[in-house]
Design a protein around this motif. Structure first.
Motif, PDB file in Angstrom:
ATOM      1  N   GLU A   1      35.955  -3.768 -10.939  1.00 27.75           N
ATOM      2  CA  GLU A   1      35.555  -4.607  -9.811  1.00 27.75           C
ATOM      3  C   GLU A   1      34.654  -5.766 -10.226  1.00 27.75           C
ATOM      4  OE1 GLU A   1      34.122  -2.245  -6.593  1.00 27.75           O
ATOM      5  OE2 GLU A   1      35.898  -0.988  -6.531  1.00 27.75           O
ATOM      6  N   GLU A   2      35.058  -6.455 -11.265  1.00 25.11           N
ATOM      7  CA  GLU A   2      34.339  -7.644 -11.712  1.00 25.11           C
ATOM      8  C   GLU A   2      34.713  -8.829 -10.829  1.00 25.11           C
ATOM      9  OE1 GLU A   2      34.147 -10.565 -15.667  1.00 25.11           O
ATOM     10  OE2 GLU A   2      35.746  -9.083 -15.425  1.00 25.11           O
ATOM     11  N   ALA A   3      33.719  -9.668 -10.514  1.00 25.63           N
ATOM     12  CA  ALA A   3      33.982 -10.884  -9.737  1.00 25.63           C
ATOM     13  C   ALA A   3      34.529 -11.976 -10.650  1.00 25.63           C
ATOM     14  CB  ALA A   3      32.705 -11.352  -9.051  1.00 25.63           C
ATOM     15  N   ALA A   4      35.289 -12.906 -10.053  1.00 31.61           N
ATOM     16  CA  ALA A   4      35.942 -13.962 -10.833  1.00 31.61           C
ATOM     17  C   ALA A   4      35.194 -15.277 -10.807  1.00 31.61           C
ATOM     18  CB  ALA A   4      37.369 -14.187 -10.320  1.00 31.61           C
ATOM     19  N   GLY A   5      34.164 -15.409  -9.974  1.00 31.91           N
ATOM     20  CA  GLY A   5      33.530 -16.711  -9.828  1.00 31.91           C
ATOM     21  C   GLY A   5      34.459 -17.685  -9.117  1.00 31.91           C
ATOM     22  N   ARG A   6      34.086 -18.970  -9.111  1.00 30.72           N
ATOM     23  CA  ARG A   6      34.901 -19.942  -8.385  1.00 30.72           C
ATOM     24  C   ARG A   6      34.773 -21.324  -9.011  1.00 30.72           C
ATOM     25  NH1 ARG A   6      33.225 -19.097  -3.214  1.00 30.72           N
ATOM     26  NH2 ARG A   6      31.457 -20.511  -3.393  1.00 30.72           N
ATOM     27  N   ILE A   7      35.912 -21.940  -9.284  1.00 37.38           N
ATOM     28  CA  ILE A   7      35.970 -23.350  -9.677  1.00 37.38           C
ATOM     29  C   ILE A   7      36.273 -24.142  -8.404  1.00 37.38           C
ATOM     30  CG2 ILE A   7      37.217 -25.089 -10.994  1.00 37.38           C
ATOM     31  CD1 ILE A   7      35.621 -23.376 -12.793  1.00 37.38           C
ATOM     32  N   ALA A   8      35.286 -24.892  -7.908  1.00 35.71           N
ATOM     33  CA  ALA A   8      35.446 -25.612  -6.639  1.00 35.71           C
ATOM     34  C   ALA A   8      36.114 -26.967  -6.892  1.00 35.71           C
ATOM     35  CB  ALA A   8      34.091 -25.792  -5.962  1.00 35.71           C
ATOM     36  N   ASP A   9      37.387 -26.913  -7.257  1.00 35.75           N
ATOM     37  CA  ASP A   9      38.130 -28.142  -7.522  1.00 35.75           C
ATOM     38  C   ASP A   9      38.902 -28.569  -6.273  1.00 35.75           C
ATOM     39  OD1 ASP A   9      40.091 -26.229  -7.405  1.00 35.75           O
ATOM     40  OD2 ASP A   9      40.854 -26.561  -9.432  1.00 35.75           O
ATOM     41  N   ARG A  10      39.786 -29.536  -6.443  1.00 37.76           N
ATOM     42  CA  ARG A  10      40.534 -30.073  -5.309  1.00 37.76           C
ATOM     43  C   ARG A  10      41.429 -29.019  -4.663  1.00 37.76           C
ATOM     44  NH1 ARG A  10      41.122 -35.869  -5.516  1.00 37.76           N
ATOM     45  NH2 ARG A  10      39.716 -36.730  -7.090  1.00 37.76           N
ATOM     46  N   LYS A  11      42.085 -28.214  -5.456  1.00 33.33           N
ATOM     47  CA  LYS A  11      42.993 -27.207  -4.907  1.00 33.33           C
ATOM     48  C   LYS A  11      42.216 -26.149  -4.132  1.00 33.33           C
ATOM     49  CE  LYS A  11      46.709 -27.898  -8.248  1.00 33.33           C
ATOM     50  NZ  LYS A  11      47.546 -27.311  -9.330  1.00 33.33           N
ATOM     51  N   TRP A  12      41.062 -25.777  -4.664  1.00 33.58           N
ATOM     52  CA  TRP A  12      40.256 -24.792  -3.936  1.00 33.58           C
ATOM     53  C   TRP A  12      39.811 -25.372  -2.596  1.00 33.58           C
ATOM     54  CZ3 TRP A  12      35.324 -25.221  -2.022  1.00 33.58           C
ATOM     55  CH2 TRP A  12      34.809 -24.064  -1.438  1.00 33.58           C
ATOM     56  N   LYS A  13      39.376 -26.634  -2.612  1.00 36.57           N
ATOM     57  CA  LYS A  13      38.872 -27.222  -1.374  1.00 36.57           C
ATOM     58  C   LYS A  13      39.976 -27.336  -0.324  1.00 36.57           C
ATOM     59  CE  LYS A  13      35.642 -30.608   0.363  1.00 36.57           C
ATOM     60  NZ  LYS A  13      34.804 -31.798   0.103  1.00 36.57           N
ATOM     61  N   ARG A  14      41.181 -27.669  -0.749  1.00 39.32           N
ATOM     62  CA  ARG A  14      42.314 -27.747   0.186  1.00 39.32           C
ATOM     63  C   ARG A  14      42.631 -26.360   0.749  1.00 39.32           C
ATOM     64  NH1 ARG A  14      45.311 -30.784   3.613  1.00 39.32           N
ATOM     65  NH2 ARG A  14      45.411 -32.515   2.122  1.00 39.32           N
ATOM     66  N   ALA A  15      42.647 -25.349  -0.116  1.00 37.89           N
ATOM     67  CA  ALA A  15      42.945 -23.986   0.341  1.00 37.89           C
ATOM     68  C   ALA A  15      41.870 -23.503   1.315  1.00 37.89           C
ATOM     69  CB  ALA A  15      43.048 -23.042  -0.859  1.00 37.89           C
ATOM     70  N   TYR A  16      40.626 -23.824   1.029  1.00 40.11           N
ATOM     71  CA  TYR A  16      39.540 -23.427   1.920  1.00 40.11           C
ATOM     72  C   TYR A  16      39.681 -24.110   3.280  1.00 40.11           C
ATOM     73  CZ  TYR A  16      34.818 -22.532   3.643  1.00 40.11           C
ATOM     74  OH  TYR A  16      33.752 -22.126   4.392  1.00 40.11           O
ATOM     75  N   TYR A  17      40.030 -25.371   3.253  1.00 39.53           N
ATOM     76  CA  TYR A  17      40.226 -26.111   4.499  1.00 39.53           C
ATOM     77  C   TYR A  17      41.352 -25.495   5.327  1.00 39.53           C
ATOM     78  CZ  TYR A  17      41.677 -29.834   7.681  1.00 39.53           C
ATOM     79  OH  TYR A  17      42.042 -30.541   8.799  1.00 39.53           O
ATOM     80  N   ASP A  18      42.462 -25.191   4.680  1.00 34.09           N
ATOM     81  CA  ASP A  18      43.596 -24.600   5.394  1.00 34.09           C
ATOM     82  C   ASP A  18      43.227 -23.260   6.026  1.00 34.09           C
ATOM     83  OD1 ASP A  18      45.167 -26.752   4.728  1.00 34.09           O
ATOM     84  OD2 ASP A  18      46.106 -25.777   2.996  1.00 34.09           O
TER      85      ASP A  18
END
Length: 700
Positions: A450-467
């Motif tokens: 159960e290790e966490a992956a962290g997050r790269i807040a790039d353009r694709k992440w921001k679009r997915a978060y918005y959706d």
């Protein structure tokens, strides 16, 4: 004539009756012969089985030891009280109720819980059902000595976990814990033909206990115990002996671990007494973590998280109150291991990787950019945090003084060149690419669950978060309102997908929505140290059988080579040498023998909306990596600097500014410890080597 006829009829009746009686006796004799002679042995066995209890002998679980064989987790004997459901069923309802009340009073478990355990038991009906573990010895002896008062109640000694705590170590998040097997798990094991568990087994739920459960658990045994009508044992026959679990040898150094835990605790305690000039109150210092790795192998030398808990709380069953505290946000969620599961903005510790990316994408080692006190993006000024204005400086100087505005210019330059179209999710971004190459945004592969992956807040992440969030925020926007939340909702609903210049400059200094775990950061710094190799960090070193046979050696696991030029990596490595000498760590490393132990370092103070800053120090030399984080703890060097120095002193045996001869162990040349040596009975023999990491055997 009539009299004669009557007489004959009577005699005939007597003959018929005699014949019937003889036939009945014959049938009875034949039946008795059939039951006693032909099938007698079978019925005798069945009768005998009703006075025999089949007791499962739980195996001794395997030990967990450090790299010198010092025990981190062992076993001790504990009294376990069980109830034989068959014997209980022979009692009247009134006698059953009276017995359960008596047992409840003796073992301290309420009747409802005992009844639930009996009802939900999914093991063999011939096995007594455990209803209380770690019972006081005097209670167990009373039950054994008074069988007439406790018919069908069994008290046996079984092995449970114990924690010797060498050098006072806690190590709870690494070691993990056990809990009883569930009905679904047991059914699945039955379907799979798995003989290593039974209905009363405890299985690993977290940490090493879970990761290496198959090796540690052993194989249960069975013993047949003959009892009389009161349940008193008449004799026993071992059907199959229990097989103890295997020992897990780890790369943990208990002495260094003890130092790491104490330093983390002291740093957090000190931070909570320190005034924060920004929020005008003391730092919350709500959590923290330290990771120590071998740079050349990825082995974990020490790993600590705060807040923590006593792993012994799980032994014998955890109370609801205790469990609630482990999950309590008010208590800091002690069950969450921050080193591998906590995700935090990396702040300026991110800058070395951004430097490597920039040097491989257009910038030169002699490039100079303006380190101003602020950098304007649109109508907003982005300021420095730890440094003032330094004028035109190089990447090396920007790293040493931790100049934010220097890296703002780098991030903004790439955004303007490649990605000014805010809706283009596929726009080129060298800094994002570099971060991913250093392993951020994905699990490290450490041998912990159960290790966490962290997050790269790039353009694709921001679009997915918005959706994923637009329906919610657009709904809030329709409500109106002038408070911050509704204003934000209106803005998000319209253009929450847009990757703007502000996102790019924040990314360049490890701010915004990008997060890392302390272990991820330590692994990436290890790659800076070893020339670009990413390892899956390992804690397990070997699995050893009870007779001393090495069943499995767990080798270091290189998983990738960072795609960065040797020139860029070498430049970053040399630049970070200056941080403990003349940069932001220098005031904490005064009089440290940096000529002998060439430590590189980077400090960070990550700002998080609505919270106090997170303190980071990342450091390494050719042998080790030491990373420390204190959430809401203040500045990097101010809060974590002293602690990190003390860990380095422990690693190299530094006293009064000198490295004690023979103290430092160099991974890859003179291993700090080999596998422990085992005697024929499986006990661990004392190490033969007199020198090891940070001290002689006498010091340990």
């Amino acid at each position: 004539m009539s009299t004669l006829s009557t007489s004959r009829t009577s005699r005939l009746r007597l003959i018929v009756i005699q014949a019937l009686i003889l036939a009945l006796f014959g049938t009875l004799a034949a039946r008795l012969y059939y039951l006693q002679v032909v099938h007698g042995p079978g019925y005798s066995a069945k009768a005998a089985s009703q006075s025999v209890r089949h007791v499962v002998d739980q195996p001794a679980r395997g030990l967990i030891v450090d790299d010198l064989g010092r025990p981190l987790v062992t076993n001790r004997l504990a009294w376990v009280v069980s109830i034989d459901k068959n014997s209980l069923g022979e009692l009247s309802e009134a006698d059953q109720a009276e017995l359960l009340e008596r047992v409840s009073g003796a073992v301290g478990v309420d009747v409802a819980t005992i009844q639930q355990e009996l009802t939900e038991w999914n093991g063999s009906r011939y096995e007594p059902v455990p209803i209380a573990t770690d019972v006081e010895e005097k209670v167990a002896l009373t039950i054994l000595e008074q069988p007439e008062d406790y018919p069908g109640v069994v008290a046996l000694q079984q092995s449970v976990r114990a924690y010797p705590q060498p050098f006072g170590v806690n190590l709870a998040h690494v070691l993990g814990y056990l809990s009883p097997i569930t009905e679904d798990e047991y059914d699945q094991a039955q379907d799979d033909g798995d003989t290593t568990v039974n209905a009363a087994s405890a299985v690993g739920r977290a940490g090493l206990e879970r990761q290496y459960d198959q090796w540690l658990r052993g194989v249960p045994g069975r013993t047949s115990v003959a009892v009389d009508s009161l349940g008193r044992p008449l004799g026993e026959t071992p059907d199959a002996p229990a097989q103890p679990g295997d020992t897990l040898v780890t790369s943990i150094d208990a002495k260094v671990q003890g130092v790491v835990e104490q330093e983390l605790h002291d740093a957090i305690t000190t931070a909570r007494r320190t005034f924060d000039p920004v929020t005008r109150k003391n730092y919350a210092a709500d959590s923290g973590a330290v990771v120590v790795l071998e740079a050349k192998t990825g082995r974990v030398v020490a790993m600590a998280s705060q807040p923590t808990y006593d792993p012994a709380v799980w032994v014998g069953g955890i109370t609801e109150k205790q469990l609630d505290r482990l999950y309590s946000a008010k208590a800091g969620t002690p069950l969450l291991g921050r080193a591998t599961q906590g995700q935090f903005a990396p702040g300026s510790t991110w800058k070395p990787f951004m430097t490597a990316g920039a040097l491989d994408h257009g910038y030169a080692t002699d490039t100079r950019l303006h380190c101003s006190s602020a950098f304007r993006v649109g109508n907003r000024d982005f300021h420095n945090y730890e440094s003032a204005a330094y004028g035109m400086i190089t990447f090396a100087q920007a790293l040493q003084v931790s100049c934010n505005t220097f890296f703002y210019r780098v991030g903004h330059g790439y955004w303007a060149r490649y990605g000014s179209d805010v809706a283009d999710v596929d726009a080129k971004d060298p800094l994002v690419t570099t971060a991913k190459r250093f392993g951020f945004g994905q699990q490290t592969g450490v041998d912990l669950p159960e290790e966490a992956a962290g997050r790269i807040a790039d353009r694709k992440w921001k679009r997915a978060y918005y959706d994923a969030q637009k329906d919610y925020y657009c709904g809030l926007a329709k409500e109106g309102g002038s408070d911050f939340l509704h204003r934000f909702a209106r803005e998000f609903c319209i253009e929450g997908f847009a990757y703007r210049a502000g996102d790019a400059v924040n990314f360049a200094i490890g701010q915004g929505d990008t997060t890392v775990t302390p272990l991820q950061l330590a692994r990436a710094y290890a790659a800076l140290s070893n020339g670009g190799t990413l390892f899956a960090p390992t804690i397990g070193k070997a699995v050893v059988a009870a007779d001393g046979t090495v069943l499995r050696e767990i080798a270091p696991r290189p998983v990738a080579k960072v795609k960065a030029s040797k020139r860029a990596l070498r430049y970053v490595d040399e630049a970070l040498l200056g941080t403990p000498r003349t940069g932001t760590l220098a005031w904490k490393f005064t009089d440290f023998p940096l000529e002998e132990v060439e430590i590189r370092g980077k400090t960070g103070s990550a700002e998080v909306q609505g919270k106090q800053s997170t303190s980071w120090v990342a450091s390494y030399d050719e042998n080790y990596v030491v990373v420390m984080m204190v959430s809401q703890g203040g500045t990097g060097s101010g809060t974590s600097g002293d602690a990190v120095r003390h860990v380095w002193e422990a690693l190299y045996g530094v006293e009064d500014g000198d490295v004690r001869p023979g103290k430092a162990a160099i991974p890859g040349t003179t291993p700090p410890a080999g596998l422990p040596t085992f005697a024929q009975d499986g006990s661990i023999l004392p190490p033969r080597s007199s020198a090891g990491r940070g001290g002689t055997e006498e010091d340990r």
